[in-house]
Design a protein around this motif. Structure first.
Motif, PDB file in Angstrom:
ATOM      1  N   ASN A 128      24.925-112.734 -89.712  1.00  0.00           N
ATOM      2  CA  ASN A 128      24.090-111.571 -90.023  1.00  0.00           C
ATOM      3  C   ASN A 128      22.766-111.707 -89.282  1.00  0.00           C
ATOM      4  O   ASN A 128      21.888-112.473 -89.686  1.00  0.00           O
ATOM      5  CB  ASN A 128      23.856-111.484 -91.530  1.00  0.00           C
ATOM      6  CG  ASN A 128      23.047-110.255 -91.930  1.00  0.00           C
ATOM      7  OD1 ASN A 128      22.616-109.474 -91.070  1.00  0.00           O
ATOM      8  ND2 ASN A 128      22.851-110.082 -93.223  1.00  0.00           N
ATOM      9  N   GLY A 169      20.540-109.495 -89.120  1.00  0.00           N
ATOM     10  CA  GLY A 169      19.551-108.592 -89.701  1.00  0.00           C
ATOM     11  C   GLY A 169      18.563-109.255 -90.628  1.00  0.00           C
ATOM     12  O   GLY A 169      17.666-108.584 -91.150  1.00  0.00           O
ATOM     13  N   THR A 228      28.906-107.236 -97.596  1.00  0.00           N
ATOM     14  CA  THR A 228      28.833-107.201 -96.131  1.00  0.00           C
ATOM     15  C   THR A 228      28.235-105.881 -95.664  1.00  0.00           C
ATOM     16  O   THR A 228      27.398-105.844 -94.766  1.00  0.00           O
ATOM     17  CB  THR A 228      30.229-107.411 -95.513  1.00  0.00           C
ATOM     18  OG1 THR A 228      30.732-108.683 -95.923  1.00  0.00           O
ATOM     19  CG2 THR A 228      30.162-107.385 -93.999  1.00  0.00           C
ATOM     20  N   GLY A 267      24.596-105.902 -96.034  1.00  0.00           N
ATOM     21  CA  GLY A 267      23.878-106.949 -95.322  1.00  0.00           C
ATOM     22  C   GLY A 267      23.468-108.090 -96.223  1.00  0.00           C
ATOM     23  O   GLY A 267      22.604-108.897 -95.852  1.00  0.00           O
ATOM     24  N   ILE A 278      25.738 -99.843 -87.370  1.00  0.00           N
ATOM     25  CA  ILE A 278      25.191-100.544 -88.526  1.00  0.00           C
ATOM     26  C   ILE A 278      25.267 -99.606 -89.723  1.00  0.00           C
ATOM     27  O   ILE A 278      24.884 -98.440 -89.633  1.00  0.00           O
ATOM     28  CB  ILE A 278      23.732-100.971 -88.274  1.00  0.00           C
ATOM     29  CG1 ILE A 278      23.670-101.973 -87.096  1.00  0.00           C
ATOM     30  CG2 ILE A 278      23.128-101.594 -89.516  1.00  0.00           C
ATOM     31  CD1 ILE A 278      22.262-102.329 -86.672  1.00  0.00           C
ATOM     32  N   THR A 284      28.996-105.448 -88.691  1.00  0.00           N
ATOM     33  CA  THR A 284      28.611-106.254 -89.851  1.00  0.00           C
ATOM     34  C   THR A 284      27.571-107.304 -89.492  1.00  0.00           C
ATOM     35  O   THR A 284      26.842-107.780 -90.381  1.00  0.00           O
ATOM     36  CB  THR A 284      29.842-106.945 -90.463  1.00  0.00           C
ATOM     37  OG1 THR A 284      30.484-107.734 -89.459  1.00  0.00           O
ATOM     38  CG2 THR A 284      30.820-105.919 -90.997  1.00  0.00           C
ATOM     39  N   ARG A 335      25.033-106.650 -87.825  1.00  0.00           N
ATOM     40  CA  ARG A 335      23.793-105.859 -87.794  1.00  0.00           C
ATOM     41  C   ARG A 335      22.994-106.127 -86.518  1.00  0.00           C
ATOM     42  O   ARG A 335      21.753-106.031 -86.496  1.00  0.00           O
ATOM     43  CB  ARG A 335      22.961-106.118 -89.056  1.00  0.00           C
ATOM     44  CG  ARG A 335      23.761-105.950 -90.331  1.00  0.00           C
ATOM     45  CD  ARG A 335      22.951-106.175 -91.580  1.00  0.00           C
ATOM     46  NE  ARG A 335      22.236-104.966 -91.988  1.00  0.00           N
ATOM     47  CZ  ARG A 335      22.772-103.960 -92.681  1.00  0.00           C
ATOM     48  NH1 ARG A 335      24.041-103.996 -93.035  1.00  0.00           N
ATOM     49  NH2 ARG A 335      22.045-102.912 -93.027  1.00  0.00           N
TER      50      ARG A 335
END
Length: 537
Positions: free
Chosen positions: A291, A293, A421, A424, A450, A460, A462
């Motif tokens: 991830n 993000g 997921t 996030g 996203i 996923t 991001r």
């Protein structure tokens, strides 16, 4: 300019390729194909939550849906697109208009006719927000509108050129549903799917099995033999445990198993009563997704460090018993526009340097790195559906710990994993994305994909990178094959630098069967076993 990290990862050679590792052919016994009987397939626990292909993105969708549903086009073993429910098609010079001539005489299981209006209804259903399509809507995102020219001719208009449009129309995720069902009872498509395929949906005992019965009117198969299936019935049983699935085959309780346990493959090959066949799935390799993000993997150096800290070959050899090949990049070799790359490096020393550069210079008593008093910790989600996935996570966890990265594995249900997921709310997950086009990179890594409050996307990780976004949009719009391959090559090199995931292996389909089962074939657009030509002696 490529960074030192990228130079460690790849020596890019832009070579497009496609194909399959194995091409199973219908096997004809001494007496020839025999009609009748029911074939039982043992499948793993990756059971779809819905049987509407437009609402699905799970791995086993093709296996459970293809018996019911036909697609507009068929992809052969060489990657060529052939007629199926469309008998012909034309593309305008600007790549914005596709004119499909549709096959005559096709009927759905409820008696409704296949025609231009039916195709238009299906395209509209895919992109309808109410469908909440996690995949088909993304695949046809450039779709603008369609015009019925006559009963069997539909003119489809795109908002921008889309090089993968025909490829994705060969996938089961974009298969055709009864127009009568879509108009009169669209809410029923999950529980009682109606298609035009060689088998008719029978019953779904959730958590246990799906049964199908023969469609005696079927006369439009995409391969050489177009008539009805030989089998009277088909049953797919969901057997979660590898050992249970394999032992069911040995005991004759099932005729075929998908997802053969890698540890059992050599035993199957040595058993005179069993047969084995395999094919490499196209698309994105099985990977550890990160991830980007949020912390800690919002930092590119931390992502790069994890990639370099994981001995991918050691993990894959341990888990697959030699049945899987280590991935060299973000697209599998069996996918068109795959860029042949060098090995992704295993370099623990450089991983530690990168973590130092990222400011994680201290360690606590457990050997986990610290920064501003905070541990370098990541949360991994595991559903336990696939035992190999769990083993991979555990071994990746151990490798990360040696570099000072703590990965905490949380066991959750498939639904919770999906929900978290999408939001996030995770740091690490594992998975694969099978598709017959390098446009998988747009699906997985374009910032347009996203998830937002308005739309569920499949990015996923991001990841949001302007350079990558530009390359992926250019590749989508390119109608020149050589140009497109070059652009995808640059995109794959960029992803190796960005490191939003750790590509692990090119997952094949491992299918084992009793020797008395004949005629198993492949859906080459996905690499999944099919049963239209299957029969049991």
């Amino acid at each position: 300019m490529l960074t030192r990290f990228t130079m460690l990862l790849v020596t890019a050679l832009l070579v497009a390729g496609c194909g399959a590792d194995a091409t199973p052919q219908p096997v004809v016994g001494d007496a020839g194909p025999k009609s009748g009987g029911t074939l039982v397939l043992g499948e793993n626990a990756d059971e779809p939550a819905c049987l509407d292909p437009h609402q699905l993105s799970t791995t086993n969708t093709t296996v459970v849906g293809r018996p019911i549903f036909d697609s507009l086009l068929w992809q052969d073993a060489e990657g060529n697109l052939k007629p199926w429910l469309a008998s012909a098609w034309k593309i305008s010079d600007d790549g914005l208009t596709y004119t499909f001539t549709l096959r005559n005489g096709v009927t759905f299981h409820d008696g409704s006719a296949w025609n231009a209006e039916a195709l238009k209804l299906n395209l509209e259903h895919m992109r309808d927000p109410a469908t909440k399509s996690p995949l088909a809507a993304s695949y046809i995102a450039p779709y603008k509108d369609a015009k019925v020219v006559d009963e069997h001719t539909l003119e489809v208009r795109l908002s921008s050129p889309y090089s993968a449009f025909l490829n994705v129309l060969a996938q089961s995720y974009l298969a055709m549903i009864s127009p009568k069902q879509l108009k009169e009872d669209p809410a029923s498509t999950c529980e009682h799917p109606i298609g035009s395929g060689p088998f008719v949906f029978g019953e779904w005992a959730k958590g246990q099995s799906i049964t199908y019965r023969k469609n005696p009117r079927y006369a439009w198969g995409p391969t050489g033999r177009t008539g009805p299936a030989y089998l009277d019935g088909l049953e797919i049983r969901f057997l979660a445990e590898d050992a249970t699935r394999y032992n069911a085959l040995l005991a004759g309780e099932v005729n075929v198993i998908d997802n053969t346990p890698p540890a059992s493959v050599e035993d199957v090959k040595a058993n005179p009563d069993l047969a084995f066949t395999t094919i490499d799935r196209p698309g994105h390799p099985f990977s550890v997704w990160l991830n980007t993000g949020r912390a800690p993997f919002g930092d590119q150096k931390v992502r790069q460090a994890l990639t370099l800290a994981v001995d991918r070959k050691a993990i894959i050899d341990s888990v697959s018993f030699g049945q899987w090949s280590v991935a060299t990049g973000f697209v599998t070799p069996s996918t068109p526009d795959h860029a042949q790359g060098g090995q992704i490096a295993y370099d623990p020393a450089r991983a530690n340097e990168l973590l130092d550069e990222a400011g994680w210079t201290q360690k606590d008593k457990d050997g986990i790195r610290l920064k501003d008093g905070k541990r370098l910790t990541a949360v991994a989600l595991d559903t336990g559906v696939n035992p190999q996935n769990t083993q991979i996570l555990v071994q990746a966890q151990a490798a990360a710990a040696k570099a000072g990265i703590e990965i905490r594995i949380e066991n959750v249900t498939a639904q919770i994993s999906s929900d978290r997921t999408a939001k996030g709310d995770f740091d690490v997950s594992v998975g694969i994305w099978t598709t017959n086009t390098a446009d998988v990179l747009w699906i997985q890594y374009s910032s347009k994909n996203i998830t937002t409050a308005e739309r569920r996307g499949q990015n996923t990780t991001r990841l949001s990178d302007d350079d990558l976004d530009k390359l992926l949009e250019e590749a989508r719009a390119s109608i020149d094959p050589a140009q497109r391959a070059g652009i995808y090559g640059r995109a794959q090199a960029r992803l190796l630098e960005l490191a939003p995931a750790v590509p692990l292996y090119n997952r094949p389909s491992l299918v084992s069967s009793q020797k008395r089962v004949h005629g198993l074939t492949w859906d080459y657009a996905y690499g999944a076993v099919t049963f239209h030509d299957a029969w049991v002696s």
